[in-house]
Design a protein around this motif. Sequence first.
Motif, PDB file in Angstrom:
ATOM      1  N   SER A  28      -3.280  11.168 -12.458  1.00  0.00           N
ATOM      2  CA  SER A  28      -2.808  10.309 -11.368  1.00  0.00           C
ATOM      3  C   SER A  28      -2.370  11.138 -10.169  1.00  0.00           C
ATOM      4  CB  SER A  28      -1.645   9.433 -11.853  1.00  0.00           C
ATOM      5  OG  SER A  28      -2.075   8.514 -12.831  1.00  0.00           O
ATOM      6  N   SER A  29      -1.533  12.139 -10.396  1.00  0.00           N
ATOM      7  CA  SER A  29      -1.047  12.936  -9.263  1.00  0.00           C
ATOM      8  C   SER A  29      -2.202  13.643  -8.563  1.00  0.00           C
ATOM      9  CB  SER A  29       0.001  13.950  -9.736  1.00  0.00           C
ATOM     10  OG  SER A  29      -0.565  14.942 -10.585  1.00  0.00           O
ATOM     11  N   TYR A  30      -3.194  14.082  -9.330  1.00  0.00           N
ATOM     12  CA  TYR A  30      -4.353  14.751  -8.744  1.00  0.00           C
ATOM     13  C   TYR A  30      -5.043  13.860  -7.724  1.00  0.00           C
ATOM     14  CZ  TYR A  30      -8.649  17.551  -8.591  1.00  0.00           C
ATOM     15  OH  TYR A  30      -9.718  18.323  -8.172  1.00  0.00           O
ATOM     16  N   ARG A  31      -5.146  12.585  -8.028  1.00  0.00           N
ATOM     17  CA  ARG A  31      -5.817  11.644  -7.120  1.00  0.00           C
ATOM     18  C   ARG A  31      -4.917  11.211  -5.971  1.00  0.00           C
ATOM     19  NH1 ARG A  31      -8.051  12.071 -11.736  1.00  0.00           N
ATOM     20  NH2 ARG A  31     -10.278  11.675 -12.027  1.00  0.00           N
ATOM     21  N   PHE A  32      -3.651  10.954  -6.252  1.00  0.00           N
ATOM     22  CA  PHE A  32      -2.755  10.575  -5.162  1.00  0.00           C
ATOM     23  C   PHE A  32      -2.585  11.703  -4.153  1.00  0.00           C
ATOM     24  CE2 PHE A  32      -0.879   7.240  -8.085  1.00  0.00           C
ATOM     25  CZ  PHE A  32      -1.305   6.170  -7.318  1.00  0.00           C
ATOM     26  N   GLU A  33      -2.633  12.960  -4.610  1.00  0.00           N
ATOM     27  CA  GLU A  33      -2.539  14.090  -3.684  1.00  0.00           C
ATOM     28  C   GLU A  33      -3.700  14.090  -2.699  1.00  0.00           C
ATOM     29  OE1 GLU A  33      -2.121  17.867  -5.556  1.00  0.00           O
ATOM     30  OE2 GLU A  33      -0.556  17.186  -6.923  1.00  0.00           O
ATOM     31  N   ARG A  34      -4.822  13.510  -3.076  1.00  0.00           N
ATOM     32  CA  ARG A  34      -6.025  13.515  -2.246  1.00  0.00           C
ATOM     33  C   ARG A  34      -6.271  12.175  -1.561  1.00  0.00           C
ATOM     34  NH1 ARG A  34      -5.757  17.045  -5.911  1.00  0.00           N
ATOM     35  NH2 ARG A  34      -6.857  19.042  -5.812  1.00  0.00           N
ATOM     36  N   ARG A  35      -5.386  11.232  -1.721  1.00  0.00           N
ATOM     37  CA  ARG A  35      -5.427   9.880  -1.146  1.00  0.00           C
ATOM     38  C   ARG A  35      -6.400   8.982  -1.916  1.00  0.00           C
ATOM     39  NH1 ARG A  35      -2.707   9.383   3.598  1.00  0.00           N
ATOM     40  NH2 ARG A  35      -2.276  11.292   4.776  1.00  0.00           N
ATOM     41  N   VAL A  36      -5.982   7.753  -2.102  1.00  0.00           N
ATOM     42  CA  VAL A  36      -6.816   6.760  -2.768  1.00  0.00           C
ATOM     43  C   VAL A  36      -7.352   5.788  -1.720  1.00  0.00           C
ATOM     44  CG1 VAL A  36      -5.582   6.929  -4.957  1.00  0.00           C
ATOM     45  CG2 VAL A  36      -4.796   5.289  -3.237  1.00  0.00           C
ATOM     46  N   ASP A  37      -8.324   5.024  -2.108  1.00  0.00           N
ATOM     47  CA  ASP A  37      -8.914   4.015  -1.225  1.00  0.00           C
ATOM     48  C   ASP A  37      -7.918   2.867  -1.052  1.00  0.00           C
ATOM     49  OD1 ASP A  37     -10.396   2.068   0.055  1.00  0.00           O
ATOM     50  OD2 ASP A  37     -11.811   1.760  -1.593  1.00  0.00           O
ATOM     51  N   PRO A  38      -7.393   2.639   0.152  1.00  0.00           N
ATOM     52  CA  PRO A  38      -6.386   1.585   0.314  1.00  0.00           C
ATOM     53  C   PRO A  38      -6.917   0.200  -0.007  1.00  0.00           C
ATOM     54  CG  PRO A  38      -7.116   2.405   2.456  1.00  0.00           C
ATOM     55  CD  PRO A  38      -7.685   3.323   1.424  1.00  0.00           C
ATOM     56  N   GLU A  39      -8.222   0.008   0.177  1.00  0.00           N
ATOM     57  CA  GLU A  39      -8.798  -1.300  -0.109  1.00  0.00           C
ATOM     58  C   GLU A  39      -9.253  -1.428  -1.559  1.00  0.00           C
ATOM     59  OE1 GLU A  39     -11.685  -2.459   2.793  1.00  0.00           O
ATOM     60  OE2 GLU A  39     -10.360  -2.004   4.481  1.00  0.00           O
ATOM     61  N   GLY A  40      -9.072  -0.357  -2.329  1.00  0.00           N
ATOM     62  CA  GLY A  40      -9.418  -0.412  -3.742  1.00  0.00           C
ATOM     63  C   GLY A  40      -8.231  -0.649  -4.649  1.00  0.00           C
ATOM     64  N   VAL A  41      -7.020  -0.679  -4.070  1.00  0.00           N
ATOM     65  CA  VAL A  41      -5.812  -0.844  -4.875  1.00  0.00           C
ATOM     66  C   VAL A  41      -5.835  -2.178  -5.615  1.00  0.00           C
ATOM     67  CG1 VAL A  41      -3.301  -1.073  -4.799  1.00  0.00           C
ATOM     68  CG2 VAL A  41      -4.438   0.664  -3.397  1.00  0.00           C
ATOM     69  N   ASP A  42      -6.085  -3.262  -4.894  1.00  0.00           N
ATOM     70  CA  ASP A  42      -6.044  -4.577  -5.531  1.00  0.00           C
ATOM     71  C   ASP A  42      -7.209  -4.770  -6.488  1.00  0.00           C
ATOM     72  OD1 ASP A  42      -4.662  -7.246  -5.592  1.00  0.00           O
ATOM     73  OD2 ASP A  42      -6.672  -7.915  -5.029  1.00  0.00           O
ATOM     74  N   TRP A  43      -8.385  -4.208  -6.154  1.00  0.00           N
ATOM     75  CA  TRP A  43      -9.529  -4.316  -7.073  1.00  0.00           C
ATOM     76  C   TRP A  43      -9.169  -3.686  -8.411  1.00  0.00           C
ATOM     77  CZ3 TRP A  43     -12.475  -1.205 -10.103  1.00  0.00           C
ATOM     78  CH2 TRP A  43     -13.662  -1.744 -10.611  1.00  0.00           C
ATOM     79  N   ALA A  44      -8.567  -2.495  -8.373  1.00  0.00           N
ATOM     80  CA  ALA A  44      -8.208  -1.809  -9.615  1.00  0.00           C
ATOM     81  C   ALA A  44      -7.202  -2.617 -10.420  1.00  0.00           C
ATOM     82  CB  ALA A  44      -7.640  -0.425  -9.301  1.00  0.00           C
ATOM     83  N   SER A  45      -6.231  -3.226  -9.745  1.00  0.00           N
ATOM     84  CA  SER A  45      -5.246  -4.057 -10.432  1.00  0.00           C
ATOM     85  C   SER A  45      -5.919  -5.248 -11.117  1.00  0.00           C
ATOM     86  CB  SER A  45      -4.195  -4.540  -9.428  1.00  0.00           C
ATOM     87  OG  SER A  45      -3.289  -5.443 -10.026  1.00  0.00           O
ATOM     88  N   ARG A  46      -6.808  -5.913 -10.396  1.00  0.00           N
ATOM     89  CA  ARG A  46      -7.512  -7.065 -10.975  1.00  0.00           C
ATOM     90  C   ARG A  46      -8.426  -6.643 -12.117  1.00  0.00           C
ATOM     91  NH1 ARG A  46     -11.028  -8.702  -7.552  1.00  0.00           N
ATOM     92  NH2 ARG A  46     -10.563  -7.426  -5.712  1.00  0.00           N
ATOM     93  N   ARG A  47      -9.085  -5.515 -11.959  1.00  0.00           N
ATOM     94  CA  ARG A  47      -9.980  -5.015 -13.001  1.00  0.00           C
ATOM     95  C   ARG A  47      -9.199  -4.704 -14.276  1.00  0.00           C
ATOM     96  NH1 ARG A  47     -14.670  -4.836 -15.733  1.00  0.00           N
ATOM     97  NH2 ARG A  47     -15.517  -2.729 -16.026  1.00  0.00           N
ATOM     98  N   CYS A  48      -8.029  -4.065 -14.123  1.00  0.00           N
ATOM     99  CA  CYS A  48      -7.187  -3.749 -15.275  1.00  0.00           C
ATOM    100  C   CYS A  48      -6.757  -5.020 -15.988  1.00  0.00           C
ATOM    101  CB  CYS A  48      -5.978  -2.945 -14.815  1.00  0.00           C
ATOM    102  SG  CYS A  48      -4.875  -2.421 -16.144  1.00  0.00           S
TER     103      CYS A  48
END
Length: 362
Positions: free
Chosen positions: A244-264
């Motif tokens: 998780s920290s590895y990816r947050f250090e490099r920035r995540v897709d802001p428009e992918g946050v809700d997709w990931a939540s719904r997918r989970c």
Amino acid sequence: MLVSWNWLKEYVALDMPVEQLTARLMMAGLNHESTREAGGDLAIDLEVTSNRPDCLGHLGIAREIAVLYDRALKIPAADPVCAGPPVGQLTRVRVDCPDLCPRYTARLVRNIRVGPSPRWLARRLETIGLTPINNVVDISNYVLMECGQPLHTFDFERLAGGEIIVRRAAAGETIEAIDHRVYSLGPQMCVIADAQRPVAIGGVMGGASTEISSETRHVLVEAAEFDPISIRTTARALNLHSDSSYRFERRVDPEGVDWASRRCCELILELCGGELAAGVIDVGSPPPARAPITLRLSRVPRVLGIDVPAEAILRILAALGCEIVERSAEAISVIAPSWRRDLTREIDLIEEVARIHGYDKI
């Protein structure tokens, strides 16, 4: 970045030899480190440069393949069925440090059954070097490795006050993380807390007090954005680094946050049962508008030394996810997709044309 050959097939057709694919990916900027057999699958190790966090998930690699081979990309719908009262009636979220956590979302799945993951899910994780734990934790890891957006799941009944407070750590606070080591926190660190204590180190690792167990019945699903510098500073200060920290250090897709939540949540309902409370708690600012980038067609041969037809340039940019906003005989203006924060200048677009058209043609 380890990816599974069989997993990639979920999103894009793979009918080429693996050696050809890895060579093509390497020429497009994803260096091939190794390929090994893994229980009837292939684990492919690709080097992802720091400016391409969109490739830190299987969907990102599949998107690259789809562009390079002109194939269709299949993205799961992530459309879970909701039931019961609105989530806002069941829990609360407050963000006291928006500079460290600009956005935090929460969904709640109740009356689930925690147990071993089905074999297909466990095998996917094992192929890329992750150890299966239980169906809920494995699902959050699966989605992380699917799209590159880190998630965290809390045992909701262990959250004091049934709420989430995102804040700076108080001086002298400590937390036992899920690795069962105790960490001393400082005011520069972002923590996820309940009404009484920290329950996670924001963007780095969850806490043992609210981790999912066989007794868990209700799960709160976190999907968020964290400040990259804060995450890097915290991970180094604690000597605690995670996927998780590895990816947050490099920035995540802001428009992918809700997709990931719904997918989970969709996968939790499918594999663990339960019911998803209606809606989502979404605290924070919307993503800023992305400015158009103009590519002058005359610049392409001047920089690359070869002619690339205008129609080919247009096709490449559209396939990469760019929105074409204006086109003329002299130039093309596009808005880069949300997952490509590295595309900000004309020269960035020219480089994309070069690597997709083929460096070997220059």
